[in-house]
Design an enzyme around this catalytic site. Structure first.
Site, PDB file in Angstrom:
ATOM      1  N   GLU A  14      -6.178 -17.762  24.779  1.00  0.00           N
ATOM      2  CA  GLU A  14      -5.981 -16.879  23.627  1.00  0.00           C
ATOM      3  C   GLU A  14      -4.609 -16.221  23.687  1.00  0.00           C
ATOM      4  O   GLU A  14      -4.215 -15.675  24.726  1.00  0.00           O
ATOM      5  CB  GLU A  14      -7.063 -15.792  23.633  1.00  0.00           C
ATOM      6  CG  GLU A  14      -7.068 -14.903  22.401  1.00  0.00           C
ATOM      7  CD  GLU A  14      -7.593 -15.587  21.148  1.00  0.00           C
ATOM      8  OE1 GLU A  14      -8.626 -16.263  21.212  1.00  0.00           O
ATOM      9  OE2 GLU A  14      -6.949 -15.455  20.087  1.00  0.00           O
ATOM     10  N   ASP A  15      -3.893 -16.279  22.592  1.00  0.00           N
ATOM     11  CA  ASP A  15      -2.662 -15.516  22.393  1.00  0.00           C
ATOM     12  C   ASP A  15      -1.562 -15.789  23.413  1.00  0.00           C
ATOM     13  O   ASP A  15      -0.898 -14.874  23.918  1.00  0.00           O
ATOM     14  CB  ASP A  15      -2.979 -14.015  22.281  1.00  0.00           C
ATOM     15  CG  ASP A  15      -3.666 -13.694  20.954  1.00  0.00           C
ATOM     16  OD1 ASP A  15      -4.021 -14.639  20.218  1.00  0.00           O
ATOM     17  OD2 ASP A  15      -3.852 -12.506  20.642  1.00  0.00           O
ATOM     18  N   LYS A  19     -12.199 -10.217  22.436  1.00  0.00           N
ATOM     19  CA  LYS A  19     -12.710 -11.519  21.984  1.00  0.00           C
ATOM     20  C   LYS A  19     -14.076 -11.793  22.592  1.00  0.00           C
ATOM     21  O   LYS A  19     -14.981 -12.281  21.918  1.00  0.00           O
ATOM     22  CB  LYS A  19     -11.742 -12.633  22.402  1.00  0.00           C
ATOM     23  CG  LYS A  19     -10.442 -12.647  21.637  1.00  0.00           C
ATOM     24  CD  LYS A  19     -10.550 -13.500  20.386  1.00  0.00           C
ATOM     25  CE  LYS A  19      -9.332 -13.270  19.504  1.00  0.00           C
ATOM     26  NZ  LYS A  19      -9.396 -14.000  18.234  1.00  0.00           N
ATOM     27  N   TYR A  36     -12.099  -4.650  17.265  1.00  0.00           N
ATOM     28  CA  TYR A  36     -11.323  -5.879  17.139  1.00  0.00           C
ATOM     29  C   TYR A  36     -10.223  -5.619  16.121  1.00  0.00           C
ATOM     30  O   TYR A  36      -9.844  -4.477  15.901  1.00  0.00           O
ATOM     31  CB  TYR A  36     -12.324  -6.980  16.730  1.00  0.00           C
ATOM     32  CG  TYR A  36     -11.791  -8.361  16.690  1.00  0.00           C
ATOM     33  CD1 TYR A  36     -11.306  -8.976  17.839  1.00  0.00           C
ATOM     34  CD2 TYR A  36     -11.781  -9.078  15.506  1.00  0.00           C
ATOM     35  CE1 TYR A  36     -10.821 -10.268  17.791  1.00  0.00           C
ATOM     36  CE2 TYR A  36     -11.306 -10.371  15.459  1.00  0.00           C
ATOM     37  CZ  TYR A  36     -10.828 -10.970  16.601  1.00  0.00           C
ATOM     38  OH  TYR A  36     -10.360 -12.233  16.542  1.00  0.00           O
ATOM     39  N   ARG A  41       1.949 -13.876  23.239  1.00  0.00           N
ATOM     40  CA  ARG A  41       2.034 -13.665  21.782  1.00  0.00           C
ATOM     41  C   ARG A  41       0.708 -13.056  21.360  1.00  0.00           C
ATOM     42  O   ARG A  41      -0.228 -13.768  21.028  1.00  0.00           O
ATOM     43  CB  ARG A  41       2.292 -14.997  21.065  1.00  0.00           C
ATOM     44  CG  ARG A  41       2.640 -14.896  19.604  1.00  0.00           C
ATOM     45  CD  ARG A  41       1.448 -14.629  18.699  1.00  0.00           C
ATOM     46  NE  ARG A  41       0.486 -15.715  18.666  1.00  0.00           N
ATOM     47  CZ  ARG A  41      -0.832 -15.552  18.466  1.00  0.00           C
ATOM     48  NH1 ARG A  41      -1.358 -14.357  18.295  1.00  0.00           N
ATOM     49  NH2 ARG A  41      -1.630 -16.601  18.450  1.00  0.00           N
ATOM     50  N   ASN A  66      -1.614 -10.822  11.183  1.00  0.00           N
ATOM     51  CA  ASN A  66      -2.274  -9.556  11.458  1.00  0.00           C
ATOM     52  C   ASN A  66      -1.553  -8.828  12.587  1.00  0.00           C
ATOM     53  O   ASN A  66      -0.676  -9.432  13.205  1.00  0.00           O
ATOM     54  CB  ASN A  66      -3.747  -9.819  11.830  1.00  0.00           C
ATOM     55  CG  ASN A  66      -3.856 -10.583  13.146  1.00  0.00           C
ATOM     56  OD1 ASN A  66      -3.149 -10.297  14.111  1.00  0.00           O
ATOM     57  ND2 ASN A  66      -4.722 -11.558  13.209  1.00  0.00           N
ATOM     58  N   ASP A  92      -8.279 -20.834  20.995  1.00  0.00           N
ATOM     59  CA  ASP A  92      -8.798 -20.233  19.768  1.00  0.00           C
ATOM     60  C   ASP A  92      -7.736 -20.127  18.680  1.00  0.00           C
ATOM     61  O   ASP A  92      -8.034 -20.292  17.496  1.00  0.00           O
ATOM     62  CB  ASP A  92      -9.360 -18.846  20.122  1.00  0.00           C
ATOM     63  CG  ASP A  92      -9.807 -18.088  18.898  1.00  0.00           C
ATOM     64  OD1 ASP A  92     -10.509 -18.674  18.074  1.00  0.00           O
ATOM     65  OD2 ASP A  92      -9.449 -16.901  18.783  1.00  0.00           O
ATOM     66  N   ASP A  93      -6.486 -19.847  19.059  1.00  0.00           N
ATOM     67  CA  ASP A  93      -5.436 -19.690  18.042  1.00  0.00           C
ATOM     68  C   ASP A  93      -5.090 -21.022  17.397  1.00  0.00           C
ATOM     69  O   ASP A  93      -4.684 -21.068  16.242  1.00  0.00           O
ATOM     70  CB  ASP A  93      -4.185 -19.073  18.663  1.00  0.00           C
ATOM     71  CG  ASP A  93      -4.525 -17.731  19.261  1.00  0.00           C
ATOM     72  OD1 ASP A  93      -4.862 -16.812  18.512  1.00  0.00           O
ATOM     73  OD2 ASP A  93      -4.496 -17.619  20.502  1.00  0.00           O
TER      74      ASP A  93
HETATM   75  O1  LIG Z   1      -7.426 -11.916  16.907  1.00  0.00           O
HETATM   76  C1  LIG Z   1      -7.365 -12.147  15.687  1.00  0.00           C
HETATM   77  O2  LIG Z   1      -7.694 -11.342  14.829  1.00  0.00           O
HETATM   78  C2  LIG Z   1      -6.938 -13.512  15.244  1.00  0.00           C
HETATM   79  C3  LIG Z   1      -6.171 -14.162  16.315  1.00  0.00           C
HETATM   80  O3  LIG Z   1      -6.707 -14.869  17.150  1.00  0.00           O
HETATM   81  C4  LIG Z   1      -4.752 -13.839  16.450  1.00  0.00           C
HETATM   82  O4  LIG Z   1      -4.190 -13.225  15.563  1.00  0.00           O
HETATM   83  O5  LIG Z   1      -4.189 -14.198  17.480  1.00  0.00           O
HETATM   84 MG   LIG Z   2      -5.487 -14.934  18.896  1.00  0.00          MG
END
Ligand SMILES: O=C([O-])CC(=O)C(=O)O
Ligand SMILES: [Mg+2]
Length: 548
Positions: free
Chosen positions: A235-236, A164, A93, A146, A398, A258-259
């Site tokens: 997600e993303d 994830k 991850y 993204r 990150n 989740d974001d």
């Molecule tokens: O995945 C991760 O570490 C945290 C997250 O959801 C992101 O940055 O989109």
């Molecule tokens: Mg994310």
């Protein structure tokens, strides 16, 4: 009942036991001679995995090795990562997953999950039926819009839903056969990938939001029919798609983002513990965000709900939240804002200077969700330390190079005053004879636990309250001696137990809210434990569970 035999059984990653088949199984399933003539335990097999991992010189090499392991022996993969989560989370991850995504088309070996292209419009339902498992409980879906702090990377983003969902199992024990990673391919605007011969997505630029949303509508509706017990985890996606799609479906279907919600939950947990360290309440604090996209907006919304629970009105809560983005402070004269940003645009003179904004707003907490590394400069940290005895500094972007500041910078520049956490794990920092423990404000403490609660209760909807409850549950599990060293989050070594306790608290809320679709158990922790996957080989006959 039918089951696989011989080489087909060895090639089935769900059922394969490799060198652990018993003599009896070898006879029964036609395996004699096809595997070494030993019967090993899982622990001996893990020992071999660790030995082989030890020969790899990079985390990306270890990632590729582990994904290969998953492709041929799922139990052994989960046994390995669950044996030492603190070691393996950064490999399967964040931050390694970021590098793996950037190179996804290059390191690709085996298909995993599903790829659904916008060119297949009108056929989504039939395509979903190609998935071998009939009872899917979670689809984690991205359009690669993204990915982490890396921007639009199209099909290369598929590494994220894969990673994830591994954490649903690895961190909270959701059984892996119920999980489906999905890439919804609407093209990419990433020129580099569009020209890369090894790129694995559609070679076209992204469509209008309208065309995208109508395709997502078809997908979401098809899921209701093909997998009626499924929760869709977004997600993303880009910030505005994330917020808009969540609003579009959250009251109608079992979905969450989740974001928006998971990241908000974990940051809220950190804020709760920062307030504990300072001896204040959340509602005593003033918050300034750097970044006003999905994570920032989601967090601000959840935070305001938590402040309302502490007795503020919604307007009072919102008035304590300020935001700053690439065009400067969000304030009432700005004309470039989405509606969902305008609520945080207060009366203030326009400024593009973050340090000046800190000096005039005097926030107690600054929150970096900018995706731009190094934006909490020495001047920023000194400014927020100048107006606070214990400034709270959350540098959440990150992977590592995108963090707004490192742990060492935060503690050094604030002269040890900062209460700090980041989106990735930084090592402990020694400063002025003290040891500071930076926590990792990553949503992996939250979404797997919320997922487990949804799985066990078969919740019909996902609510913000579930994430607020998860935040409190996570915060409550940091022991006082670690809080004193500035640690805002639980240690990763005990993550499964942390998430089981968190899931149990969320599950209680699911039942209390009338959203559960199963009978309420007496002992909620025991009920969650009954659902937890164990990385052990099934007893012989269970091999017959090969997907129909
Ligand atoms: O995945 C991760 O570490 C945290 C997250 O959801 C992101 O940055 O989109
Ligand atoms: Mg994310």
């Amino acid at each position: 009942m039918s089951h696989k035999n011989g080489i087909d059984l060895l090639r089935d990653s769900f059922a394969n036991k490799s060198t652990a088949f018993t003599e009896d199984e070898k006879e029964r399933y036609g395996l004699v001679g096809l595997v070494p003539d030993v019967t090993e335990t899982e622990d001996i097999q893990v020992q071999r995995v660790l030995l082989q991992l030890g020969t790899k010189s990079t985390d990306l090499g270890r990632y590729i090795y582990l994904i290969d392991l998953l492709d041929h022996n799922e139990t052994l993969f989960y046994r390995t990562i669950m044996s030492d989560p603190a070691r393996f989370l950064p490999i399967i991850y964040d931050p390694t997953i970021g590098e793996a995504c950037l190179k996804f088309g290059h390191i690709y070996r085996q298909p995993r999950g599903m790829y659904l292209s916008i060119t297949r419009r009108g056929k989504v339902k039939e395509i979903l039926k190609n998935w071998p498992q009939k009872d899917v409980r979670f689809i984690c879906v991205t359009d690669g819009g993204r990915i982490l702090g890396l921007g639009d990377i199209g099909a290369n983003g598929m590494g994220i839903p894969i990673g994830k969902l591994q954490l649903y199992t690895g961190c909270a024990g959701v059984p892996p056969q119920y999980l489906l990673p999905m890439y919804l391919d609407a093209g990419t605007n990433n020129e580099q990938y569009l020209h890369d011969p090894l790129y694995l997505g559609l070679r076209q630029t992204r469509p209008s939001a309208e065309a995208l949303y109508s395709f997502v509508d078809e997908f979401v509706e098809a899921v209701q029919e093909v997998f009626p017990k499924c929760c869709i985890h977004f997600e993303d996606w880009t910030g505005s798609d994330a917020v808009h799609l969540l609003e579009r479906y959250r009251d109608k279907y079992c979905v969450y983002n989740d974001d928006v919600q998971g990241t908000a939950g974990i940051v809220l947990a950190g804020m709760i513990n920062a307030a504990k360290i300072k001896g204040t309440k959340l509602s005593d604090e003033k918050y300034l965000f750097l970044g006003a996209s999905s994570a920032g907006i989601g967090l601000a919304g959840l935070l305001c709900s938590a402040l309302v629970k502490e007795g503020l009105t919604l307007e009072q809560a919102q008035s304590q939240v300020y935001m700053f983005d690439v065009n400067g402070l969000l304030e009432s004269t700005r004309t470039d804002l989405f509606d969902f940003q305008k609520i945080y645009a207060h009366k203030h003179k326009p400024t593009r200077d973050f340090v000046a904004a800190i000096e005039s707003i005097r926030p107690t907490t600054i929150i970096g969700v900018s995706t731009v590394g190094g934006t909490f400069t020495q001047a920023v940290v000194e400014a927020v330390s100048g107006v606070n005895e214990r400034p709270v500094i959350l540098a959440l972007s990150n992977p590592t190079e995108h963090a707004e500041c490192t742990a060492e910078q935060a503690y050094t520049w604030s002269k040890g005053k900062a209460i700090y956490a980041a989106g990735v794990q930084f090592p402990p920092v020694h400063f002025n004879g003290q040891t500071f423990l930076p926590g990792q404000a990553n949503n992996f403490y939250i979404f797997p636990a919320v997922g487990m609660a949804i799985f066990a209760t078969q919740a019909s909807r996902v609510t913000d309250e579930m994430f607020i409850e998860a935040a409190h549950a996570v915060a409550d599990q940091v022991p006082p001696d670690l809080l004193n060293q500035g640690l805002l989050y639980p240690l990763q070594s005990g993550i499964l137990e942390i998430e089981i306790q968190t899931a149990a608290r969320v599950a209680i809320l699911v039942f209390d809210s009338g959203l559960a679709r199963v009978k309420r158990p007496k002992d909620m922790v025991a009920f969650i434990r009954e659902h937890v996957y164990k990385p052990e080989y099934a007893a012989e006959l269970a091999i017959e569970t090969t997907p129909a």
